[in-house]
Design a protein around this motif. Sequence first.
Motif, mmCIF file in Angstrom:
data_model
loop_
_atom_site.group_PDB
_atom_site.id
_atom_site.type_symbol
_atom_site.label_atom_id
_atom_site.label_comp_id
_atom_site.label_asym_id
_atom_site.label_seq_id
_atom_site.Cartn_x
_atom_site.Cartn_y
_atom_site.Cartn_z
ATOM 1 N N PRO A 147 0.810 -1.219 0.000
ATOM 2 C CA PRO A 147 0.000 0.000 0.000
ATOM 3 C C PRO A 147 0.850 1.279 0.000
ATOM 4 N N GLU A 148 0.289 2.329 -0.578
ATOM 5 C CA GLU A 148 0.983 3.627 -0.729
ATOM 6 C C GLU A 148 1.448 4.221 0.597
ATOM 7 N N ASP A 149 0.680 3.937 1.670
ATOM 8 C CA ASP A 149 1.035 4.565 2.944
ATOM 9 C C ASP A 149 2.165 3.830 3.684
ATOM 10 N N VAL A 150 2.626 2.735 3.137
ATOM 11 C CA VAL A 150 3.777 2.054 3.756
ATOM 12 C C VAL A 150 5.027 2.895 3.465
ATOM 13 N N ILE A 151 5.802 3.139 4.514
ATOM 14 C CA ILE A 151 6.963 4.033 4.391
ATOM 15 C C ILE A 151 8.190 3.230 3.967
ATOM 16 N N ILE A 152 8.809 3.672 2.874
ATOM 17 C CA ILE A 152 9.988 2.960 2.368
ATOM 18 C C ILE A 152 11.228 3.778 2.727
ATOM 19 N N MET A 153 12.143 3.161 3.473
ATOM 20 C CA MET A 153 13.380 3.850 3.870
ATOM 21 C C MET A 153 14.574 3.202 3.181
ATOM 22 N N ASP A 154 15.568 4.026 2.885
ATOM 23 C CA ASP A 154 16.744 3.579 2.133
ATOM 24 C C ASP A 154 18.002 4.021 2.867
ATOM 25 N N THR A 155 18.850 3.051 3.211
ATOM 26 C CA THR A 155 20.080 3.406 3.948
ATOM 27 C C THR A 155 21.301 3.443 3.030
ATOM 28 N N SER A 156 21.103 3.273 1.732
ATOM 29 C CA SER A 156 22.250 2.947 0.876
ATOM 30 C C SER A 156 23.135 4.137 0.499
ATOM 31 N N ASN A 157 24.346 3.799 0.099
ATOM 32 C CA ASN A 157 25.324 4.771 -0.419
ATOM 33 C C ASN A 157 25.987 4.179 -1.641
ATOM 34 N N TYR A 158 26.365 5.058 -2.557
ATOM 35 C CA TYR A 158 26.989 4.620 -3.793
ATOM 36 C C TYR A 158 28.497 4.833 -3.753
ATOM 37 N N TYR A 159 29.232 3.760 -3.983
ATOM 38 C CA TYR A 159 30.687 3.829 -4.158
ATOM 39 C C TYR A 159 31.026 3.175 -5.498
ATOM 40 N N PRO A 160 31.471 3.971 -6.485
ATOM 41 C CA PRO A 160 31.735 3.408 -7.813
ATOM 42 C C PRO A 160 32.686 2.210 -7.790
ATOM 43 N N LEU A 161 33.695 2.287 -6.910
ATOM 44 C CA LEU A 161 34.673 1.207 -6.823
ATOM 45 C C LEU A 161 33.994 -0.127 -6.456
ATOM 46 N N ARG A 162 32.992 -0.042 -5.597
ATOM 47 C CA ARG A 162 32.288 -1.236 -5.129
ATOM 48 C C ARG A 162 31.076 -1.567 -5.997
ATOM 49 N N ASP A 163 30.364 -0.521 -6.420
ATOM 50 C CA ASP A 163 29.064 -0.730 -7.080
ATOM 51 C C ASP A 163 29.123 -0.654 -8.608
ATOM 52 N N GLY A 164 30.255 -0.169 -9.146
ATOM 53 C CA GLY A 164 30.391 -0.078 -10.600
ATOM 54 C C GLY A 164 29.593 1.081 -11.188
ATOM 55 N N GLU A 165 29.698 1.202 -12.505
ATOM 56 C CA GLU A 165 28.926 2.246 -13.205
ATOM 57 C C GLU A 165 27.478 1.782 -13.280
ATOM 58 N N LEU A 166 26.546 2.674 -12.989
ATOM 59 C CA LEU A 166 25.137 2.275 -13.028
ATOM 60 C C LEU A 166 24.357 3.184 -13.982
ATOM 61 N N PRO A 167 23.886 2.632 -15.091
ATOM 62 C CA PRO A 167 23.110 3.444 -16.025
ATOM 63 C C PRO A 167 21.895 4.038 -15.323
ATOM 64 N N GLY A 168 21.633 5.312 -15.570
ATOM 65 C CA GLY A 168 20.450 5.941 -14.969
ATOM 66 C C GLY A 168 20.746 6.723 -13.710
ATOM 67 N N LEU A 169 21.974 6.574 -13.160
ATOM 68 C CA LEU A 169 22.309 7.278 -11.915
ATOM 69 C C LEU A 169 22.779 8.711 -12.182
ATOM 70 N N GLU A 170 23.461 8.908 -13.285
ATOM 71 C CA GLU A 170 24.057 10.218 -13.559
ATOM 72 C C GLU A 170 23.006 11.335 -13.550
ATOM 73 N N GLY A 171 23.334 12.433 -12.869
ATOM 74 C CA GLY A 171 22.437 13.586 -12.836
ATOM 75 C C GLY A 171 21.357 13.492 -11.767
ATOM 76 N N LYS A 172 21.329 12.373 -11.023
ATOM 77 C CA LYS A 172 20.331 12.230 -9.955
ATOM 78 C C LYS A 172 21.033 12.082 -8.612
ATOM 79 N N THR A 173 20.295 12.347 -7.538
ATOM 80 C CA THR A 173 20.848 11.973 -6.241
ATOM 81 C C THR A 173 20.733 10.451 -6.142
ATOM 82 N N GLU A 174 21.529 9.883 -5.232
ATOM 83 C CA GLU A 174 21.521 8.425 -5.083
ATOM 84 C C GLU A 174 20.107 7.926 -4.772
#
Length: 248
Positions: A82-109
């Motif tokens: 349901p829409e009212d369920v709160i989704i939380m995200d703890t993640s961080n992006y490290y290129p060395l670990r996570d690689g290049e990700l299409p769609g990430l450029e120009g956006k916040t993580e």
Amino acid sequence: MKIGIIGTGAIGSTLAKKLSATGHQVKVTNTRGMSELQKIAASLGAAAATIQEVVKDVEVIIFSIPFKVYKDLSKSLLQDVPEDVIIMDTSNYYPLRDGELPGLEGKTESEYISETLGRPVIKVFNNILEYTLKHKGKAAGEEGRIAISVAGDNEGHKKVAAELVDQSGFDTVDGGSLAQSWRQEPGTPAYCTELNAAEIKLALANAQKGKAPAIRDYIMDKIMNSKTFPSNEELVALNRSAAAGNLR
Ligand SMILES: NC(=O)c1ccc[n+]([C@@H]2O[C@H](COP(=O)([O-])OP(=O)(O)OC[C@H]3O[C@@H](n4cnc5c(N)ncnc54)[C@H](OP(=O)(O)O)[C@@H]3O)[C@@H](O)[C@H]2O)c1
């Protein structure tokens, strides 16, 4: 509250333990088989669930998995949530670990994560080190309480995130919208620098757009080239110094 946590690593397991200890009904999932997951869940005071079950019949879902993994999750994972369920995200992006990700450029993580999950998210618990989260919580009002920032576009959801942060032993400050959440990404002055509420507010305000990636990569390089993995104190000192512009 009923809380589902995806990921039982450094951050997910600490959150599961803290939040179940404060009376929340927590279920967790990871990539292991059910019998191993059950042992891990029991040690955290939580219930074990498959990834499909962990998002069902909960009020909050916390994603605490590597940044590169989100794109591989089933596109239908949150379809019936349901829409009212709160989704939380703890993640961080490290290129060395996570690689290049299409769609990430120009956006916040977290804008990228929100787009990938197809749901608005609250960015929280991303700018606190595992050790700090585990060992440095204090009661509300206690001297020297460390603060973290909460960013997102839904004020009600941010309020709930702030309550969970408080119950975990930390103050919160408003990190603004998801579009502004670059201010708490790796390499910024507010990232894992163990500041109190007044200090982190200033750190968020002082963040300079576009500077963080080079600082993040400098810090990662220093860590990778250390003979031994830095202690929590050393990491905090390195984060503070690099974010202040000392990159030598
Ligand atoms: N470590 C820190 O100090 C810290 C601080 C703030 C934020 N963060 C961020 O928070 C996130 C989690 O960090 P962490 O250090 O806790 O990571 P971690 O220790 O590597 O744990 C990651 C967890 O995600 C689970 N996982 C991976 N893929 C999955 C999938 N497809 N479905 C379900 N579970 C999956 C793993 O399962 P298994 O256990 O089965 O492998 C593991 O439990 C990362 O994005 C990180 O950047 C980390």
